[in-house]
Design an enzyme around this catalytic site. Structure first.
Site, PDB file in Angstrom:
ATOM      1  N   ASP A 172      32.169  45.323  32.477  1.00 47.14           N
ATOM      2  CA  ASP A 172      31.676  44.040  31.952  1.00 47.14           C
ATOM      3  C   ASP A 172      30.343  43.605  32.565  1.00 47.14           C
ATOM      4  O   ASP A 172      29.791  42.583  32.190  1.00 47.14           O
ATOM      5  CB  ASP A 172      32.733  42.952  32.171  1.00 47.14           C
ATOM      6  CG  ASP A 172      33.040  42.715  33.648  1.00 47.14           C
ATOM      7  OD1 ASP A 172      32.306  43.230  34.520  1.00 47.14           O
ATOM      8  OD2 ASP A 172      34.015  42.010  33.934  1.00 47.14           O
ATOM      9  N   TYR A 264      24.195  45.935  40.505  1.00 44.25           N
ATOM     10  CA  TYR A 264      24.753  46.833  41.523  1.00 44.25           C
ATOM     11  C   TYR A 264      23.694  47.719  42.176  1.00 44.25           C
ATOM     12  O   TYR A 264      23.962  48.324  43.227  1.00 44.25           O
ATOM     13  CB  TYR A 264      25.890  47.685  40.940  1.00 44.25           C
ATOM     14  CG  TYR A 264      27.192  46.921  40.906  1.00 44.25           C
ATOM     15  CD1 TYR A 264      28.070  46.945  41.986  1.00 44.25           C
ATOM     16  CD2 TYR A 264      27.545  46.147  39.811  1.00 44.25           C
ATOM     17  CE1 TYR A 264      29.253  46.228  41.976  1.00 44.25           C
ATOM     18  CE2 TYR A 264      28.720  45.420  39.789  1.00 44.25           C
ATOM     19  CZ  TYR A 264      29.576  45.468  40.876  1.00 44.25           C
ATOM     20  OH  TYR A 264      30.743  44.758  40.872  1.00 44.25           O
TER      21      TYR A 264
HETATM   22  P1  NAD Z   1      44.727  43.030  40.944  1.00 45.78           P
HETATM   23  O1  NAD Z   1      45.201  43.799  42.138  1.00 45.78           O
HETATM   24  O2  NAD Z   1      44.788  41.560  40.967  1.00 45.78           O
HETATM   25  O3  NAD Z   1      45.550  43.494  39.651  1.00 45.78           O
HETATM   26  C1  NAD Z   1      45.891  44.789  39.384  1.00 45.78           C
HETATM   27  C2  NAD Z   1      47.348  44.845  38.935  1.00 45.78           C
HETATM   28  O4  NAD Z   1      47.655  46.217  38.641  1.00 45.78           O
HETATM   29  C3  NAD Z   1      48.363  44.395  39.994  1.00 45.78           C
HETATM   30  O5  NAD Z   1      49.230  43.429  39.457  1.00 45.78           O
HETATM   31  C4  NAD Z   1      49.097  45.666  40.382  1.00 45.78           C
HETATM   32  O6  NAD Z   1      50.445  45.456  40.710  1.00 45.78           O
HETATM   33  C5  NAD Z   1      48.954  46.500  39.123  1.00 45.78           C
HETATM   34  N1  NAD Z   1      49.072  47.942  39.308  1.00 45.78           N
HETATM   35  C6  NAD Z   1      48.618  48.688  40.340  1.00 45.78           C
HETATM   36  N2  NAD Z   1      48.879  49.984  40.114  1.00 45.78           N
HETATM   37  C7  NAD Z   1      49.499  50.056  38.905  1.00 45.78           C
HETATM   38  C8  NAD Z   1      49.992  51.138  38.119  1.00 45.78           C
HETATM   39  N3  NAD Z   1      49.894  52.397  38.548  1.00 45.78           N
HETATM   40  N4  NAD Z   1      50.555  50.848  36.928  1.00 45.78           N
HETATM   41  C9  NAD Z   1      50.643  49.572  36.493  1.00 45.78           C
HETATM   42  N5  NAD Z   1      50.200  48.513  37.186  1.00 45.78           N
HETATM   43  C10 NAD Z   1      49.626  48.758  38.381  1.00 45.78           C
HETATM   44  O7  NAD Z   1      43.249  43.531  40.646  1.00 45.78           O
HETATM   45  P2  NAD Z   1      42.084  42.799  39.851  1.00 45.78           P
HETATM   46  O8  NAD Z   1      41.102  42.279  40.838  1.00 45.78           O
HETATM   47  O9  NAD Z   1      42.612  41.873  38.858  1.00 45.78           O
HETATM   48  O10 NAD Z   1      41.376  44.035  39.139  1.00 45.78           O
HETATM   49  C11 NAD Z   1      42.057  44.879  38.242  1.00 45.78           C
HETATM   50  C12 NAD Z   1      41.217  46.101  37.964  1.00 45.78           C
HETATM   51  O11 NAD Z   1      40.138  45.799  37.096  1.00 45.78           O
HETATM   52  C13 NAD Z   1      40.563  46.713  39.218  1.00 45.78           C
HETATM   53  O12 NAD Z   1      40.517  48.109  39.096  1.00 45.78           O
HETATM   54  C14 NAD Z   1      39.170  46.150  39.143  1.00 45.78           C
HETATM   55  O13 NAD Z   1      38.273  46.906  39.930  1.00 45.78           O
HETATM   56  C15 NAD Z   1      38.929  46.284  37.681  1.00 45.78           C
HETATM   57  N6  NAD Z   1      37.805  45.531  37.105  1.00 45.78           N
HETATM   58  C16 NAD Z   1      36.884  46.261  36.440  1.00 45.78           C
HETATM   59  C17 NAD Z   1      35.826  45.655  35.838  1.00 45.78           C
HETATM   60  C18 NAD Z   1      34.808  46.511  35.150  1.00 45.78           C
HETATM   61  O14 NAD Z   1      33.685  46.087  34.987  1.00 45.78           O
HETATM   62  N7  NAD Z   1      35.141  47.729  34.746  1.00 45.78           N
HETATM   63  C19 NAD Z   1      35.695  44.263  35.895  1.00 45.78           C
HETATM   64  C20 NAD Z   1      36.656  43.536  36.588  1.00 45.78           C
HETATM   65  C21 NAD Z   1      37.733  44.185  37.183  1.00 45.78           C
HETATM   66  C1  G6P Z   2      31.869  42.911  37.937  1.00 46.02           C
HETATM   67  C2  G6P Z   2      31.948  44.415  37.889  1.00 46.02           C
HETATM   68  C3  G6P Z   2      33.350  44.883  38.114  1.00 46.02           C
HETATM   69  C4  G6P Z   2      33.937  44.269  39.370  1.00 46.02           C
HETATM   70  C5  G6P Z   2      33.897  42.780  39.163  1.00 46.02           C
HETATM   71  C6  G6P Z   2      34.558  41.913  40.188  1.00 46.02           C
HETATM   72  O1  G6P Z   2      32.417  42.349  36.809  1.00 46.02           O
HETATM   73  O2  G6P Z   2      31.479  44.934  36.697  1.00 46.02           O
HETATM   74  O3  G6P Z   2      33.371  46.273  38.116  1.00 46.02           O
HETATM   75  O4  G6P Z   2      35.238  44.713  39.602  1.00 46.02           O
HETATM   76  O5  G6P Z   2      32.561  42.410  39.061  1.00 46.02           O
HETATM   77  O6  G6P Z   2      33.964  41.904  41.406  1.00 46.02           O
HETATM   78  P1  G6P Z   2      34.542  40.926  42.529  1.00 46.02           P
HETATM   79  O7  G6P Z   2      33.782  41.346  43.721  1.00 46.02           O
HETATM   80  O8  G6P Z   2      34.260  39.535  42.062  1.00 46.02           O
HETATM   81  O9  G6P Z   2      36.004  41.251  42.601  1.00 46.02           O
HETATM   82 MN    MN Z   3      32.083  47.069  36.432  1.00 45.53          MN
END
Ligand code: NAD
Ligand code: G6P
Ligand code: MN
Length: 450
Positions: A172, A264
């Site tokens: 995102d 980043y």
């Molecule tokens: P979080 O720890 O709050 O939530 C993740 C959830 O996944 C938890 O409830 C956990 O119990 C569950 N989980 C862990 N392993 C699992 C599995 N094998 N199967 C099913 N459920 C499982 O984390 P968050 O901060 O909400 O972030 C979630 C993910 O999204 C992270 O990988 C984060 O880096 C990613 N993220 C990516 C972007 C992006 O730009 N691509 C943006 C925001 C967040």
């Molecule tokens: C951005 C990135 C994600 C990252 C997120 C949360 O949206 O694209 O990949 O996981 O920020 O970062 P933060 O440090 O706020 O958990």
């Molecule tokens: Mn990202």
């Protein structure tokens, strides 16, 4: 319009309630028949799910059903779309990923440098298992993955599932940056058309156009260098760390004015400064635990206690809307243009075919159709090739349980550089991750005893 059956994997994520609010806001574009949550942590998911039940009852009466479960088969059967957002090791391991490199004055970050390697080596196995499970129970579902470190996860899934055409990794960040461009221009973010190239968390906007084809790139550059740059999306606008990160864009555009950078890149272009500003006792993971996680859990508790959303403020953010717009373009063949991760195959002419790049693509019901970027010039090519080699070596290290490949990966990374420092960080990370990487732990013993 056919209504979709959606599964959210990582139902307990801190982003799920925002995603639900985005689904409510986007119900015309992406109408749903059912929503199912799946998570391995029943307790973490239950809080979010109970609040979601109330939100949906009030704001999505058209929905046939909402379920949540920790049973894979029950969750993953009969899905049209699966949105994945898991975090192997949770925020506790994220804190380790950030703190360990800082001991050696290297960048400590969730997805960049050593932190990204450690998180990648934890995520890959779970992601492969999950995609296999989804394919067992819903062979034709679209899988949209947000799980980080997205660059490394995408490379591993490319190797593991080369023939899977319904699996897409997205981030995102480009969209969140575009929300701020839209603010500068006084336009809606979905009216902007980006030209962009690079890798995940490692790319540049070369142009920002509107749908009529007017070029706004110079207006944006001028606004950034003269008036500054701030996050405007609801999720990050008031967060001091994100405000600081967006401010760094000002500096990057001043130093390297040719293109508009992904935020980043600050970790790779100014690593020493990024280390200096960090307090190891409150790295980003701690800020998220005391910030986003606490905020979301308090919000969920209040909705559950009140039995209504009437007393809370619920916001729609770009994170949810972006995933949903991409999904809608697949479901209904809209042909909208979004920045996504695809296998290169000539898109960036002077990079190898078999690497994952992040570029704009037309999103269709046959998958993403990327637009040709052409040749990129020496500065960008040099930076990208180093980063690509690091990403490939991390995935090699996973498959081969290779201490040597992991050491090579870290030595190559711009946030580390020195081989002795790479070794110290790697050794500490292997120790901290011994429950997740037993084989790498064992191969380290062999190296140490040689
Ligand atoms: P979080 O720890 O709050 O939530 C993740 C959830 O996944 C938890 O409830 C956990 O119990 C569950 N989980 C862990 N392993 C699992 C599995 N094998 N199967 C099913 N459920 C499982 O984390 P968050 O901060 O909400 O972030 C979630 C993910 O999204 C992270 O990988 C984060 O880096 C990613 N993220 C990516 C972007 C992006 O730009 N691509 C943006 C925001 C967040
Ligand atoms: C951005 C990135 C994600 C990252 C997120 C949360 O949206 O694209 O990949 O996981 O920020 O970062 P933060 O440090 O706020 O958990
Ligand atoms: Mn990202």
């Amino acid at each position: 319009m056919k209504r979709q059956n959606l599964v959210v994997v990582g139902g307990g994520s801190t982003y799920t309630i925002g995603m639900i609010m985005s689904l409510v806001a986007e119900k015309e574009q992406f109408p749903l028949k059912s929503i199912t949550f799946y998570d391995t942590n029943a307790e973490r998911q239950e809080k979010i799910a109970k609040a979601t039940e109330i939100i949906l009852r009030e704001k999505y009466p058209e929905l046939d059903s909402f379920h949540y479960t920790t049973d894979k088969e029950e969750a993953l059967s009969n899905a049209d779309f699966v949105f994945v957002q898991i975090r192997t090791g949770g925020l506790a391991m994220r804190e380790q990923d950030e703190q360990i490199p800082l001991r050696y004055e290297a960048v400590g970050q969730e997805t960049c440098g050593p932190g990204g390697m450690a998180y990648g080596l934890r995520s890959i196995g779970d992601m492969i298992e999950l995609v296999n499970d989804i394919r067992t129970y819903s062979p034709d579902a679209w899988i949209l993955n947000y799980t980080n470190p997205a660059a490394i996860v995408a490379e591993a899934l490319r190797r593991e599932f080369p023939a899977d055409k319904k699996l897409l990794n997205i981030c995102d960040m480009p969209a969140a940056i575009m929300v701020s461009y839209a603010g500068i221009l006084g336009k809606d973010v979905f009216d902007l058309v980006p030209e962009y190239f690079g890798l995940n968390h490692f790319g540049w906007f070369t142009k920002i156009l509107d749908k009529e084809g007017n070029d706004h790139t110079n207006t944006i550059k001028r606004a950034i260098t003269e008036d500054g740059f701030i996050p405007e999306d609801a999720e990050i606008a008031n967060d001091p760390s994100w405000i600081h990160t967006f401010k760094q864009v000002e500096r990057m555009v001043t130093d390297f004015p040719e293109y508009l950078p992904n935020t980043y890149l600050q970790y790779y272009l100014y690593p020493s400064q990024m280390v200096e500003k960090e307090d190891p006792s409150t790295t980003r993971a701690r800020q998220v635990i005391n910030g986003r996680e606490k905020r979301v859990h308090t919000l969920a508790d209040q909705i559950i206690e009140d039995g209504t959303t009437e007393n809370v403020e619920l916001e729609v953010d770009i994170h949810g809307r972006y995933m949903i717009r991409v999904a809608a373009s697949m479901a209904y063949n809209n042909g909208d243009i979004f920045i996504v991760m695809v296998e290169n195959n000539g898109t960036i002419a002077n990079l190898p075919d078999d690497v994952m790049v992040e570029v704009p693509a037309m999103i269709t019901n046959r998958g993403p159709k990327p637009f040709a970027v052409g040749h990129i010039s020496t500065f960008y090519k040099g930076l990208i090739e180093g980063q690509l080699a690091y990403e490939k070596l991390v995935v090699d290290a996973f498959y081969e349980n290779s201490y040597e490949k992991a050491l090579q990966a870290l030595t190559l990374n711009r946030t580390v550089v020195d081989a002795p420092r790479a070794r110290q960080i790697l050794d500490d990370m292997i120790e901290a991750n011994k429950d997740y990487w037993p084989a790498l732990h064992a191969s380290k013993q062999v190296v140490t005893n040689q």
